[in-house]
Design an enzyme around this catalytic site. Structure first.
Site, PDB file in Angstrom:
ATOM      1  N   LYS A 191       3.771   4.275  -6.834  1.00  0.00           N
ATOM      2  CA  LYS A 191       2.869   5.096  -5.145  1.00  0.00           C
ATOM      3  C   LYS A 191       1.931   4.675  -5.154  1.00  0.00           C
ATOM      4  O   LYS A 191       1.359   4.219  -4.078  1.00  0.00           O
ATOM      5  CB  LYS A 191       2.647   6.630  -5.365  1.00  0.00           C
ATOM      6  CG  LYS A 191       1.798   7.547  -5.327  1.00  0.00           C
ATOM      7  CD  LYS A 191       1.179   8.390  -5.211  1.00  0.00           C
ATOM      8  CE  LYS A 191      -0.143   9.192  -5.424  1.00  0.00           C
ATOM      9  NZ  LYS A 191      -1.241   8.955  -6.294  1.00  0.00           N
ATOM     10  N   ASN A 192       0.881   3.637  -6.699  1.00  0.00           N
ATOM     11  CA  ASN A 192       0.107   3.325  -6.398  1.00  0.00           C
ATOM     12  C   ASN A 192       0.160   2.033  -6.374  1.00  0.00           C
ATOM     13  O   ASN A 192      -1.200   1.160  -5.995  1.00  0.00           O
ATOM     14  CB  ASN A 192      -0.876   3.547  -7.652  1.00  0.00           C
ATOM     15  CG  ASN A 192      -1.269   4.944  -8.073  1.00  0.00           C
ATOM     16  OD1 ASN A 192      -0.881   6.032  -7.097  1.00  0.00           O
ATOM     17  ND2 ASN A 192      -1.746   5.413  -9.529  1.00  0.00           N
TER      18      ASN A 192
ATOM     19  N   ARG B 129      -7.750  11.017  -1.092  1.00  0.00           N
ATOM     20  CA  ARG B 129      -8.739  10.520  -0.877  1.00  0.00           C
ATOM     21  C   ARG B 129      -8.878   8.878  -1.227  1.00  0.00           C
ATOM     22  O   ARG B 129      -9.729   8.188  -1.015  1.00  0.00           O
ATOM     23  CB  ARG B 129      -8.831  11.157  -3.119  1.00  0.00           C
ATOM     24  CG  ARG B 129     -10.684  10.470  -3.189  1.00  0.00           C
ATOM     25  CD  ARG B 129     -11.033  10.623  -4.337  1.00  0.00           C
ATOM     26  NE  ARG B 129     -12.089  10.426  -4.756  1.00  0.00           N
ATOM     27  CZ  ARG B 129     -12.138   9.073  -4.987  1.00  0.00           C
ATOM     28  NH1 ARG B 129     -11.089   8.333  -4.683  1.00  0.00           N
ATOM     29  NH2 ARG B 129     -13.074   7.969  -4.977  1.00  0.00           N
TER      30      ARG B 129
ATOM     31  N   CYS C  32     -11.837  15.326  -5.416  1.00  0.00           N
ATOM     32  CA  CYS C  32     -10.971  16.300  -5.151  1.00  0.00           C
ATOM     33  C   CYS C  32     -10.052  17.003  -6.384  1.00  0.00           C
ATOM     34  O   CYS C  32     -10.902  17.073  -6.462  1.00  0.00           O
ATOM     35  CB  CYS C  32     -10.019  15.017  -5.020  1.00  0.00           C
ATOM     36  SG  CYS C  32     -10.097  14.402  -6.294  1.00  0.00           S
TER      37      CYS C  32
ATOM     38  N   ARG D 159     -15.362  11.710  -7.258  1.00  0.00           N
ATOM     39  CA  ARG D 159     -14.739  10.629  -7.568  1.00  0.00           C
ATOM     40  C   ARG D 159     -15.582   9.572  -6.904  1.00  0.00           C
ATOM     41  O   ARG D 159     -14.790  10.230  -5.283  1.00  0.00           O
ATOM     42  CB  ARG D 159     -13.351  10.664  -6.562  1.00  0.00           C
ATOM     43  CG  ARG D 159     -12.379  10.975  -8.508  1.00  0.00           C
ATOM     44  CD  ARG D 159     -10.938  11.148  -8.239  1.00  0.00           C
ATOM     45  NE  ARG D 159      -9.770  10.350  -7.858  1.00  0.00           N
ATOM     46  CZ  ARG D 159      -8.745  10.082  -7.694  1.00  0.00           C
ATOM     47  NH1 ARG D 159      -7.956  11.220  -7.632  1.00  0.00           N
ATOM     48  NH2 ARG D 159      -8.169   9.075  -8.350  1.00  0.00           N
ATOM     49  N   PRO D 160     -16.701   9.203  -7.247  1.00  0.00           N
ATOM     50  CA  PRO D 160     -17.299   8.520  -6.297  1.00  0.00           C
ATOM     51  C   PRO D 160     -16.437   7.020  -6.141  1.00  0.00           C
ATOM     52  O   PRO D 160     -15.409   6.628  -6.795  1.00  0.00           O
ATOM     53  CB  PRO D 160     -18.568   8.453  -7.205  1.00  0.00           C
ATOM     54  CG  PRO D 160     -17.726   8.581  -8.642  1.00  0.00           C
ATOM     55  CD  PRO D 160     -16.684   9.517  -8.756  1.00  0.00           C
ATOM     56  N   ILE D 161     -17.620   6.747  -5.454  1.00  0.00           N
ATOM     57  CA  ILE D 161     -16.960   5.897  -4.423  1.00  0.00           C
ATOM     58  C   ILE D 161     -18.198   4.461  -4.721  1.00  0.00           C
ATOM     59  O   ILE D 161     -17.828   3.167  -4.134  1.00  0.00           O
ATOM     60  CB  ILE D 161     -16.721   5.163  -3.122  1.00  0.00           C
ATOM     61  CG1 ILE D 161     -17.202   6.017  -1.982  1.00  0.00           C
ATOM     62  CG2 ILE D 161     -15.081   6.158  -3.266  1.00  0.00           C
ATOM     63  CD1 ILE D 161     -16.787   5.762  -0.624  1.00  0.00           C
TER      64      ILE D 161
ATOM     65  N   LEU E 210     -18.449   1.827  -6.625  1.00  0.00           N
ATOM     66  CA  LEU E 210     -18.057   0.813  -7.050  1.00  0.00           C
ATOM     67  C   LEU E 210     -17.531  -0.159  -6.255  1.00  0.00           C
ATOM     68  O   LEU E 210     -17.412  -1.449  -6.406  1.00  0.00           O
ATOM     69  CB  LEU E 210     -16.884   1.315  -8.266  1.00  0.00           C
ATOM     70  CG  LEU E 210     -18.041   1.485  -9.363  1.00  0.00           C
ATOM     71  CD1 LEU E 210     -16.617   1.173 -10.840  1.00  0.00           C
ATOM     72  CD2 LEU E 210     -18.498   0.616 -10.400  1.00  0.00           C
TER      73      LEU E 210
ATOM     74  N   ASP F 124      -2.524   9.324 -15.836  1.00  0.00           N
ATOM     75  CA  ASP F 124      -1.511   9.925 -15.180  1.00  0.00           C
ATOM     76  C   ASP F 124      -0.301  10.680 -15.696  1.00  0.00           C
ATOM     77  O   ASP F 124       0.058  11.581 -15.290  1.00  0.00           O
ATOM     78  CB  ASP F 124      -1.143   8.807 -13.910  1.00  0.00           C
ATOM     79  CG  ASP F 124      -2.424   8.533 -12.950  1.00  0.00           C
ATOM     80  OD1 ASP F 124      -3.236   9.220 -13.304  1.00  0.00           O
ATOM     81  OD2 ASP F 124      -2.194   8.055 -11.628  1.00  0.00           O
TER      82      ASP F 124
ATOM     83  N   ARG G  35       3.158  14.694  -2.775  1.00  0.00           N
ATOM     84  CA  ARG G  35       2.101  13.233  -2.823  1.00  0.00           C
ATOM     85  C   ARG G  35       2.432  12.502  -3.498  1.00  0.00           C
ATOM     86  O   ARG G  35       2.368  10.905  -3.075  1.00  0.00           O
ATOM     87  CB  ARG G  35       0.761  13.820  -3.650  1.00  0.00           C
ATOM     88  CG  ARG G  35      -0.147  14.975  -2.361  1.00  0.00           C
ATOM     89  CD  ARG G  35      -1.712  14.370  -2.722  1.00  0.00           C
ATOM     90  NE  ARG G  35      -1.908  13.683  -3.125  1.00  0.00           N
ATOM     91  CZ  ARG G  35      -2.629  12.721  -4.282  1.00  0.00           C
ATOM     92  NH1 ARG G  35      -3.121  14.391  -5.359  1.00  0.00           N
ATOM     93  NH2 ARG G  35      -3.517  11.663  -4.489  1.00  0.00           N
TER      94      ARG G  35
HETATM   95  C1  UD1 Z   1      -5.810   5.979  -9.989  1.00  0.00           C
HETATM   96  C2  UD1 Z   1      -4.864   6.027  -9.027  1.00  0.00           C
HETATM   97  C3  UD1 Z   1      -4.745   7.042  -9.931  1.00  0.00           C
HETATM   98  C4  UD1 Z   1      -5.193   6.849 -11.360  1.00  0.00           C
HETATM   99  C5  UD1 Z   1      -6.408   6.151 -11.847  1.00  0.00           C
HETATM  100  C6  UD1 Z   1      -6.899   5.980 -12.771  1.00  0.00           C
HETATM  101  C7  UD1 Z   1      -3.850   4.893  -6.992  1.00  0.00           C
HETATM  102  C8  UD1 Z   1      -3.850   5.108  -5.523  1.00  0.00           C
HETATM  103  N1  UD1 Z   1      -4.431   6.151  -7.854  1.00  0.00           N
HETATM  104  O1  UD1 Z   1      -7.322   5.676  -8.466  1.00  0.00           O
HETATM  105  O2  UD1 Z   1      -3.216   7.614  -9.677  1.00  0.00           O
HETATM  106  O3  UD1 Z   1      -5.302   8.354 -12.001  1.00  0.00           O
HETATM  107  O4  UD1 Z   1      -6.106   5.026 -10.830  1.00  0.00           O
HETATM  108  O5  UD1 Z   1      -5.591   4.621 -13.841  1.00  0.00           O
HETATM  109  O6  UD1 Z   1      -4.098   3.917  -7.456  1.00  0.00           O
HETATM  110  N2  UD1 Z   1     -15.326   5.593 -10.926  1.00  0.00           N
HETATM  111  C9  UD1 Z   1     -16.883   5.304 -10.790  1.00  0.00           C
HETATM  112  N3  UD1 Z   1     -17.144   4.779  -8.871  1.00  0.00           N
HETATM  113  C10 UD1 Z   1     -15.960   4.137  -8.506  1.00  0.00           C
HETATM  114  C11 UD1 Z   1     -15.223   4.234  -8.604  1.00  0.00           C
HETATM  115  C12 UD1 Z   1     -14.516   4.367  -9.982  1.00  0.00           C
HETATM  116  O7  UD1 Z   1     -17.635   6.042 -11.457  1.00  0.00           O
HETATM  117  O8  UD1 Z   1     -16.986   3.646  -7.143  1.00  0.00           O
HETATM  118  C13 UD1 Z   1     -14.786   5.954 -11.417  1.00  0.00           C
HETATM  119  C14 UD1 Z   1     -13.962   6.918 -11.606  1.00  0.00           C
HETATM  120  O9  UD1 Z   1     -14.619   8.081 -11.259  1.00  0.00           O
HETATM  121  C15 UD1 Z   1     -13.148   7.698 -12.861  1.00  0.00           C
HETATM  122  C16 UD1 Z   1     -12.973   6.067 -13.069  1.00  0.00           C
HETATM  123  O10 UD1 Z   1     -14.128   5.092 -12.501  1.00  0.00           O
HETATM  124  O11 UD1 Z   1     -13.435   8.458 -13.544  1.00  0.00           O
HETATM  125  C17 UD1 Z   1     -11.444   5.002 -13.002  1.00  0.00           C
HETATM  126  O12 UD1 Z   1     -11.011   6.085 -11.516  1.00  0.00           O
HETATM  127  P1  UD1 Z   1     -10.311   4.372 -10.620  1.00  0.00           P
HETATM  128  O13 UD1 Z   1      -9.462   3.725 -11.453  1.00  0.00           O
HETATM  129  O14 UD1 Z   1     -10.861   3.868  -9.525  1.00  0.00           O
HETATM  130  O15 UD1 Z   1      -9.404   5.423  -9.968  1.00  0.00           O
HETATM  131  P2  UD1 Z   1      -8.550   5.471  -8.761  1.00  0.00           P
HETATM  132  O16 UD1 Z   1      -8.780   4.051  -7.383  1.00  0.00           O
HETATM  133  O17 UD1 Z   1      -9.289   6.925  -7.557  1.00  0.00           O
END
Ligand code: UD1
Length: 418
Positions: A22-23, A92, A116, A121-123, A125, A306, A398
């Site tokens: 999936k990822n 998301r 979520c 889950r901030p973006i 970065l 996960d 999902r």
């Molecule tokens: C991806 C996976 C998800 C997995 C996660 C961690 C997909 C579609 N999903 O989610 O299944 O659980 O990696 O292995 O690939 N963070 C920030 N700012 C940002 C982005 C992230 O603070 O802009 C934080 C998040 O809140 C979290 C950490 O970084 O605490 C890791 O998140 P991230 O690796 O980005 O997870 P996803 O890509 O959302």
């Protein structure tokens, strides 16, 4: 009622080909936008998250076809760069389209993906990386408006945390930026290597995925490609934990066992016998699982967040205590209350959960709280005495392509009741 009805206590036996990841498939489908023409993606799992991604591609003007596990995306007709709120809310991770649209069209508009079930889950970065490449991003009343075009230039980006999604977004955007981009502090997950391999198949110059520094020489013309998605390491971990909870002997194919090292080490310590070979892994478990050393979730190659709920569910019905420390997400113990309904003894304090094996769970009516939490309840039910009903299947759909069908193939007594 739409639920799985599971009669526990039957050992699992047999062989199963694991679904595509999936990822991997989500960013790779978004990457199809980078080149006009028909990309063909094999081993594409049938998931609601994939359906949502294909809906977005269609809405953007692509032609999308599915034939079994092969999906064709024709990105010739790409005609718009806006994703409506309705589709952004569905999934998301659709934020990954920002980088792809910027690279191909130089512009993207979408609503801000909300929180979520795993907590906020901030973006930041993602946005920081795209801004560093020259994108102008306005955040206006929950809407993200990105403009790149001629302003986009490759450069060195530093991620303060190895975010999987931000690394992928930066890789996609960088393919459309002239010059060299280096992503320092990149996530090292196998799905990022899979994305790199697909981008290379499209003609992109990308290297370093799997390490903390990824280099992209962008601005080259890209072409549609044919690609096979790698096996899903978290689905594999789920079937292994299911066999560990219920007992029995299973063999999984279509998976790289190196991607599962952290999970396999835990299962081995808990008393399972594991054999790996190229492209597969076998597990045998003939006694109650034992408590193991603390399990701390961490970015790859550490123990995957996960798989936390899934392993916890298996150990809850075993013997002895295990401490879990969830280091990636704030709100990832919501399955614990549901496991308690099945007799589990689990104490939670902040990021720490201590599971005390009770020597056997019992059936109950439980509700999935999120994707992996739902799978964890199924794992617990397979090892429990009596019948369990697991509701809230939309979360499970999902990420799992026919979880009940695959488990039945291994001899589990599980039925989908709708
Ligand atoms: C991806 C996976 C998800 C997995 C996660 C961690 C997909 C579609 N999903 O989610 O299944 O659980 O990696 O292995 O690939 N963070 C920030 N700012 C940002 C982005 C992230 O603070 O802009 C934080 C998040 O809140 C979290 C950490 O970084 O605490 C890791 O998140 P991230 O690796 O980005 O997870 P996803 O890509 O959302």
């Amino acid at each position: 009622m739409n639920c799985y009805q599971i009669e526990g206590g039957h050992p699992l036996e047999g062989c199963l080909a694991v679904q595509g990841a999936k990822n991997s498939v989500l960013p790779i489908l978004a990457a199809c936008l980078l080149a006009p023409g028909r990309s063909v993606i094999h081993n594409c799992p049938d998931l609601s998250d994939v359906a949502a991604t294909l809906d977005i591609l269609s809405l953007l003007g692509c032609r999308v076809d599915r034939d079994g596990d092969t999906v064709t995306v024709d990105a010739n007709g790409l005609c718009r760069g806006e994703i409506p709120d309705r589709l952004m809310r569905e999934m998301r991770s659709s934020v990954i389209f920002l980088g792809a649209l910027l690279a191909r069209l130089g512009t993207a508009e979408m609503s801000y993906p909300g929180g979520c079930e795993l907590g906020p889950r901030p973006i930041d970065l993602h946005l920081g990386a795209l801004r560093a490449l020259g994108a102008e991003i306005r955040e206006d009343q929950g809407c993200l408006c990105c403009r790149g075009g001629r302003r986009l230039r490759g450069r060195e980006l530093c991620l303060s945390m190895p975010s999987v999604g931000a690394t992928e977004n930066a890789m996609l955007a960088a393919c459309g930026c002239p010059g060299t981009t280096t992503i320092v502090g990149a996530a090292r997950e196998p799905e990022i290597v899979d994305l790199q391999n697909f981008l290379r198949a499209m003609g992109a110059d990308v290297s370093g995925a799997g390490s903390t520094a990824i280099v992209i020489r962008g601005g080259r013309p890209l072409y549609p490609a044919r690609y096979t998605i790698m096996g899903d390491r978290i689905a594999a971990a789920t079937y292994l934990c299911a066999a560990a909870a219920a007992g029995g002997e299973v063999e999984l194919t279509g998976i790289d066992p190196n991607h599962l090292s952290a999970v396999l080490a835990c299962l081995e310590e808990a008393g399972c016998e594991i054999h790996t070979r190229q492209g597969g892994v076998a597990l045998a478990c003939h006694g109650p699982l034992q408590g193991i050393s603390p399990v701390r979730t961490a970015p790859y190659p550490g123990f995957p967040t996960d798989a936390q709920a899934i392993l916890m569910a298996a150990l809850a019905g075993g013997e002895g205590a295990t401490m879990f420390v969830e280091n990636i997400f704030d709100n990832r113990y919501r399955h614990v209350d549901e496991l308690r309904r099945m007799g589990a003894s689990i104490q939670v304090a902040g990021r720490v959960a201590v599971v005390s094996g009770v020597g056997g769970l019992h059936g109950a009516c439980v509700h999935s709280t999120d994707l992996r939490g739902g799978a964890a309840l199924v794992v617990a039910a397979l090892g429990a005495e009596g019948t369990t009903q697991v509701c809230g299947l939309k979360h499970i759909h999902r990420g799992y392509d026919g979880l009940d069908r695959c488990l039945r193939q291994l001899g589990a007594h599980i039925e989908h009741i709708s």
